[in-house]
Design a protein around this motif. Structure first.
Motif, short mmCIF file in Angstrom:
data_model
loop_
_atom_site.label_atom_id
_atom_site.label_comp_id
_atom_site.label_asym_id
_atom_site.label_seq_id
_atom_site.Cartn_x
_atom_site.Cartn_y
_atom_site.Cartn_z
N ALA A 40 0.78 -4.62 7.13
CA ALA A 40 2.14 -4.14 7.40
C ALA A 40 3.16 -5.27 7.45
N ALA A 41 2.68 -6.49 7.74
CA ALA A 41 3.58 -7.65 7.82
C ALA A 41 3.98 -8.16 6.44
N ILE A 42 3.25 -7.73 5.39
CA ILE A 42 3.59 -8.14 4.01
C ILE A 42 4.23 -6.93 3.34
N LYS A 43 5.53 -6.85 3.43
CA LYS A 43 6.24 -5.61 3.15
C LYS A 43 6.45 -5.32 1.68
N VAL A 55 -4.08 3.49 14.90
CA VAL A 55 -2.96 2.68 15.39
C VAL A 55 -2.41 1.80 14.26
N GLY A 56 -3.31 1.16 13.52
CA GLY A 56 -2.88 0.31 12.41
C GLY A 56 -2.16 1.11 11.34
N MET A 57 -2.62 2.33 11.09
CA MET A 57 -1.98 3.16 10.07
C MET A 57 -0.58 3.57 10.50
N GLU A 58 -0.39 3.82 11.78
CA GLU A 58 0.95 4.14 12.29
C GLU A 58 1.91 2.97 12.03
N VAL A 59 1.41 1.75 12.26
CA VAL A 59 2.23 0.56 12.01
C VAL A 59 2.53 0.40 10.53
N LEU A 60 1.51 0.60 9.69
CA LEU A 60 1.70 0.44 8.24
C LEU A 60 2.65 1.49 7.68
N GLY A 107 5.65 -0.30 6.02
CA GLY A 107 5.29 -0.63 4.65
C GLY A 107 5.25 0.58 3.74
N GLN A 108 4.80 0.35 2.49
CA GLN A 108 4.65 1.42 1.51
C GLN A 108 3.16 1.74 1.37
N THR A 109 2.78 2.94 1.74
CA THR A 109 1.35 3.26 1.66
C THR A 109 1.12 4.72 1.33
N LEU A 110 0.07 4.96 0.58
CA LEU A 110 -0.52 6.29 0.41
C LEU A 110 -1.88 6.25 1.08
N THR A 111 -2.21 7.30 1.82
CA THR A 111 -3.42 7.28 2.63
C THR A 111 -4.32 8.45 2.31
N ILE A 112 -5.59 8.13 2.02
CA ILE A 112 -6.61 9.14 1.75
C ILE A 112 -7.57 9.18 2.93
N ALA A 113 -7.84 10.34 3.46
CA ALA A 113 -8.84 10.52 4.50
C ALA A 113 -10.02 11.30 3.94
#
Length: 378
Positions: free
Chosen positions: A302-305, A323-328, A332-338
């Motif tokens: 998340a720190a590398i935007k 928690v990390g995903m909430e920050v990201l 940041g720009q993210t797509l998330t697969i569960a």
């Protein structure tokens, strides 16, 4: 709802060639209000007979035993009388390699013995043993017997690949999924995978189905103790067309390579100039009992935007990654697969992502590689 939560008693079989270890492990498990130790076995052959006779709900299996070792017994049990099995392994190189094979053969999880074959200090990991056996006792057999059999591949392409700066995270043009997660067009894209219980087989199912020309790096956190992550990486590297390795501090992050976090060290990313590098941290404390932790990697990302992140959260106990995903998601720009509940060996980590509204896609394990390649427009 899990059977343990409903109060149903689970029957356990303890397998170890040491009478002392059988007694110690049995005593640990018997303290759990919903676990009953219904028998013990002193070697693999004895274990197979006891599984047939006693029909336990869960088995603890030592890897190294006379007459028939734990690996051979596990293979026969999973083929003919499948039951959730938790392996107990030594931390030697051979022990770690055998443990990775056990995961491949269908074991739910493993516990590393802290003191060799006869661990006088086994009490130190009593809580871990009980927790993992309790979790394994609730796993559906169908999730353990579902097989993924990748063909062995030639490693010549990987072996001769020159790891140059020109390979580092070339720009991609990912598909933008409207109304869900956001990617920035033409930004560099990294894949992040987090997993725990059931993870080794899940990683095999995903990584073996990615092509050698996969034009993105992959950073992986698999909850695993010191001494086992290199064996996992080496095993996966023999099966995959992409390059799989245990992450090393300071190395450049390259396309077509999967980096598995070292046991006992958090995996982080850092940027120097226009390139990205691995950072390993054994100083920062564990998160929720885990080092490496998925949360730490995601917070580092998340720190590398300027990067896009395609994040995949798969099977595992607990909620590491939430928690990390909430920050990201916020920074940041993210797509998330569960991973779906249907294929997760333990639906803990992906469930936490889904219930928090952080998942853009929910996929069965076998569909994750296709989804990843579709998003990255392969």
């Amino acid at each position: 709802m899990d059977d343990l939560e409903t109060g149903k008693i689970k029957k356990a079989l303890v397998v170890d060639d040491s009478a002392f270890m059988r007694k110690l492990i049995s005593d640990f498990l018997s303290k759990h209000p919903n676990i009953e130790v219904i028998g013990t076995a002193r070697n693999g052959k004895d274990a197979i007979e006891k599984v047939k006779l006693l029909k336990p709900d869960v088995v603890t299996m030592d890897v190294e035993m006379p007459i028939m070792d734990g690996l051979e017994a596990l293979k026969e049990i999973m083929a003919n009388h499948p039951v959730p099995v938790v392996m107990l392994s030594s931390t030697t190189k051979e022990g770690a390699e055998n443990t990775m094979l056990a995961m491949e053969y269908g074991a739910v999880d493993f516990v590393a013995k802290p003191g060799g074959a006869i661990s006088l200090n086994l009490k130190d990991i009593e809580e871990e043993i009980v927790e993992k056996v309790a979790a394994a006792s609730g796993v559906h057999i169908s999730k353990l017997t579902r097989t993924h059999k990748p063909k062995p591949v030639q490693k010549s392409v990987v072996a001769t690949r020159k790891e140059t700066v020109s390979q580092i995270a070339k720009p991609l043009k990912p598909k933008i999924n409207k109304n869900k997660g956001v990617f920035v067009k033409n930004a560099k894209t990294f894949v992040i995978i987090g997993t725990s219980t059931g993870g080794p087989r899940a990683l095999q199912a995903v990584l073996t189905n990615l092509p050698a020309e996969f034009a993105a790096p992959i950073l992986i956190v698999q909850h695993m103790p010191v001494g086992f992550t290199k064996s996992l990486a080496d095993r996966l590297n023999t099966l995959c067309t992409i390059h799989v390795k245990e992450a090393e501090n300071g190395e450049p992050i390259l396309n077509g390579t999967a980096y598995i976090a070292q046991g006992g060290k958090h995996l982080k990313m850092k940027k120097l100039g226009q390139s990205y590098f691995i950072q390993l941290d054994e100083i920062e404390p564990s998160r929720s009992g885990h080092r490496p932790a998925v949360d730490v990697l995601l917070e580092s990302a998340a720190a590398i935007k300027e990067l896009n992140y395609l994040t995949v959260i798969m099977t595992g106990m607990g909620s590491d990654g939430k928690v990390g995903m909430e920050v990201l998601k916020k920074n940041g720009q993210t797509l998330t697969i569960a991973e779906s509940a249907e294929t997760s060996v333990v639906y803990g980590m992906p469930k936490a992502i889904v219930e928090a509204g952080l998942a853009d896609e929910i996929e069965d394990l076998q569909d994750i590689p296709k989804k990843v390649m579709g998003i990255l427009k392969f």
